[in-house]
Design an enzyme around this catalytic site. Structure first.
Site, PDB file in Angstrom:
ATOM      1  N   ASN A 152       0.809  -1.230   0.000  1.00 53.82           N
ATOM      2  CA  ASN A 152       0.000   0.000   0.000  1.00 53.82           C
ATOM      3  C   ASN A 152       0.841   1.279   0.000  1.00 53.82           C
ATOM      4  O   ASN A 152       0.581   2.205  -0.749  1.00 53.82           O
ATOM      5  CB  ASN A 152      -0.979  -0.002   1.164  1.00 53.82           C
ATOM      6  N   GLY A 229       1.952  -5.109   7.624  1.00 51.73           N
ATOM      7  CA  GLY A 229       0.900  -5.802   6.889  1.00 51.73           C
ATOM      8  C   GLY A 229      -0.255  -6.156   7.795  1.00 51.73           C
ATOM      9  O   GLY A 229      -0.472  -5.528   8.839  1.00 51.73           O
ATOM     10  N   SER A 230      -0.985  -7.188   7.424  1.00 46.55           N
ATOM     11  CA  SER A 230      -2.198  -7.550   8.141  1.00 46.55           C
ATOM     12  C   SER A 230      -1.887  -8.201   9.486  1.00 46.55           C
ATOM     13  O   SER A 230      -0.827  -8.794   9.684  1.00 46.55           O
ATOM     14  CB  SER A 230      -3.033  -8.523   7.301  1.00 46.55           C
ATOM     15  N   THR A 231      -2.838  -8.095  10.389  1.00 48.53           N
ATOM     16  CA  THR A 231      -2.687  -8.717  11.701  1.00 48.53           C
ATOM     17  C   THR A 231      -2.609 -10.236  11.576  1.00 48.53           C
ATOM     18  O   THR A 231      -1.842 -10.890  12.292  1.00 48.53           O
ATOM     19  CB  THR A 231      -3.863  -8.312  12.612  1.00 48.53           C
ATOM     20  N   VAL A 233      -1.339 -12.100   9.129  1.00 46.72           N
ATOM     21  CA  VAL A 233       0.007 -12.505   8.732  1.00 46.72           C
ATOM     22  C   VAL A 233       1.006 -12.159   9.827  1.00 46.72           C
ATOM     23  O   VAL A 233       1.944 -12.914  10.100  1.00 46.72           O
ATOM     24  CB  VAL A 233       0.407 -11.840   7.402  1.00 46.72           C
ATOM     25  N   GLY A 234       0.798 -11.035  10.489  1.00 47.23           N
ATOM     26  CA  GLY A 234       1.682 -10.645  11.579  1.00 47.23           C
ATOM     27  C   GLY A 234       1.704 -11.656  12.714  1.00 47.23           C
ATOM     28  O   GLY A 234       2.753 -11.915  13.311  1.00 47.23           O
ATOM     29  N   GLU A 251       4.137  -3.795  12.384  1.00 46.84           N
ATOM     30  CA  GLU A 251       3.109  -2.767  12.258  1.00 46.84           C
ATOM     31  C   GLU A 251       1.961  -3.392  11.490  1.00 46.84           C
ATOM     32  O   GLU A 251       2.077  -3.686  10.297  1.00 46.84           O
ATOM     33  CB  GLU A 251       3.659  -1.542  11.530  1.00 46.84           C
ATOM     34  N   CYS A 285      -2.825   1.718   6.729  1.00 44.89           N
ATOM     35  CA  CYS A 285      -3.061   1.148   8.052  1.00 44.89           C
ATOM     36  C   CYS A 285      -3.617   2.173   9.025  1.00 44.89           C
ATOM     37  O   CYS A 285      -4.363   1.837   9.953  1.00 44.89           O
ATOM     38  CB  CYS A 285      -1.757   0.569   8.609  1.00 44.89           C
TER      39      CYS A 285
END
Length: 488
Positions: A152, A229-231, A233-234, A251, A285
């Site tokens: 993004n 990235g996304s939660t 994947v995090g 993040e 985000c």
């Protein structure tokens, strides 16, 4: 600088990957072919990490002025090639010209901040409880850092980790998102190659998550994994890193609130909400996810807001007058439309927009939204404004903190003290009074609470993330160990 980016960059060489798969880079607006990259294999990833480790040993001991000179030259290269970088951001990530230019600007500021780090690797000398002893604390690089960059804000969110890691004496391996292999990775290989960075210190592996995604985390060489990235994947990265006792800087997602108290300046709040919601199609985000407005001014705010949203231009991001460009792919548009429909079934009303052509979603405003609807519970990551009415400050605080995210936010009030006191009560890593939620300054701590991540980027806080400290005790005179070593 290079203009053609179809190869990986490993150990200072531009090379094809050894995977059987390819990454087809396409413009999200018109589908134009931007190049095909032969993807990285596990063997390529290992080569990249080995190269970074070998080069880092000498780089860690390099003089600070040498590190700073490389960083400053990289800044000049970016400044000289801004229009080329902006063009790549437009055609690869669907950025509007306004967003792409803003992204390059903040990236330059982040690089300038990183250029100060070689002289900020401070240590301490502390007293000891032992006679004749001195305690020294040294700040040192971690070794090698693995960086996974998003699609993004690919240029900025990659460089804030790349520049920090290199400036603090680390080696780097970057895996950019497959949607943005150039702006999230390969551009930096060219920039730092031209800046004179020693061979092997920066490596860029373009590969599929299904093939090398876990390995970039679990490989034994990196000591820190930096991910934006996304939660979902995090969490996976956090689990893998934890099992292997690695540090993480994560993040992750946000469900950011924009709260308009009953004494707010409505025009000012509307302008802030317009930017914080629709900048880069809401694919940030920090974008506003829920607009919460006191019931007494709700209708006035909605009327003024809708009037301004109607003025936004939607279409080709390459045209400088465009405000709203495409989402990164059609899957994102379909996901958001499903949440809109599900929320409508639960009582929400679409008063503007709500339709899409392929992955170009029109700016949308919804009212009658409640906190339990999909459009409020889920991270939208698109140009949809969900407006929630509240009765009083206590309800607003409860609603703001009800969901498990805590990245950014904003609150509007004509009283700075009231707004600040309210901001203290919102469980989030960042929040802004009489502004919007999309803020990033390279000297301020950037990061979230709860499901929005771990650690902080930028400034002195980034130094903490990308370095470690070592205690060296120095005994200046012979120590008395007492009865333990008394002669018999």
């Amino acid at each position: 600088m290079k203009t053609d980016f179809t190869k990986l960059f490993i150990n200072g060489e531009w090379t094809d990957g050894n995977s059987d798969s390819t990454i087809n880079n396409r413009n999200p607006y018109d589908g134009a072919d931007l190049g095909t990259i032969k993807a990285a294999s596990k063997k390529d990833l290992d080569h990249a990490y080995q190269s970074a480790q070998k080069a880092q040993e000498e780089w860690a001991n390099e003089l600070p002025q040498v590190k700073r000179e490389v960083m400053e030259k990289a800044v000049r290269i970016v400044e000289e090639n801004q229009e080329m970088i902006i063009d790549w951001l437009i055609k690869e990530s669907g950025s509007t010209y306004m967003k792409a230019a803003g992204e390059v600007k903040v990236s330059i500021l982040s690089m300038k901040e990183a250029a100060t780090y070689p002289y900020r690797m401070e240590g301490k000398i502390l007293p000891s409880q032992v006679p004749g002893k001195e305690n020294r604390v040294y700040r040192e690089p971690l070794g090698v850092v693995g960086i996974i960059s998003p699609w993004n804000f690919p240029f900025h969110l990659a460089v804030r980790s790349i520049a920090t890691a290199l400036a603090t004496g680390n080696g780097v391996v970057v895996k950019p998102a497959t949607h943005t292999p150039v702006t999230g990775g390969l551009l930096f290989a060219s920039i730092f190659e031209e800046a004179g960075l020693p061979k092997g210190l920066l490596n860029v592996v373009v590969g599929r998550g299904s093939e090398i995604g876990d390995d970039i985390v679990t490989h034994p060489i990196p000591r820190l994994i930096s991910f934006t990235g996304s939660t979902e994947v995090g969490r996976r990265i956090g689990e893998l890193a934890g099992k292997n006792l690695k540090k993480t800087a994560l993040e992750l997602g946000g469900n950011n609130v924009f709260i308009v108290l009953d004494d707010a300046d409505i025009d000012q709040a509307v302008e802030s909400a317009l930017f914080g919601k629709f900048y880069h199609q809401g694919q940030i985000c920090m974008s506003i996810n829920r607009i919460m407005v006191h019931k007494d001014i709700h209708d006035k705010f909605v009327d003024a807001f809708v009037s301004r949203v109607k003025e936004l231009n939607t279409g080709n991001p390459a045209e400088k007058a465009t405000h709203i460009g495409p989402l990164i792919d059609e899957d994102q548009a379909e996901r958001i439309l499903k949440d809109i429909d599900a929320s409508k079934e639960q009582g929400a009303e679409v008063i503007l927009g709500g339709d899409a052509k392929d992955n170009l979603l029109s700016p949308t405003v919804m009212t009658g939204v409640t906190n339990d609807m999909p459009i409020a519970k889920n991270e939208i990551f698109g140009p949809v404004a969900a407006i929630i009415a509240f009765d009083d400050d206590e309800e607003a605080v409860r609603l703001a903190n009800e969901h498990p995210y805590g990245l950014s936010g904003a609150v509007h009030s004509s009283s700075i003290e009231r707004g600040t006191n309210f901001a203290h009560r919102v469980q989030t890593g960042m929040i802004h009074v009489n502004d919007e939620s999309v803020n990033d300054e390279p000297h301020m701590p950037f990061g979230g609470e709860k499901d929005s991540g771990l650690g902080r980027f930028n400034g002195e806080w980034a130094l903490e993330e990308f370095t470690t400290v070592k205690w060296i005790g120095v005994q200046h005179k012979r120590r008395d160990y007492g009865p333990f070593i008394e002669k018999r």
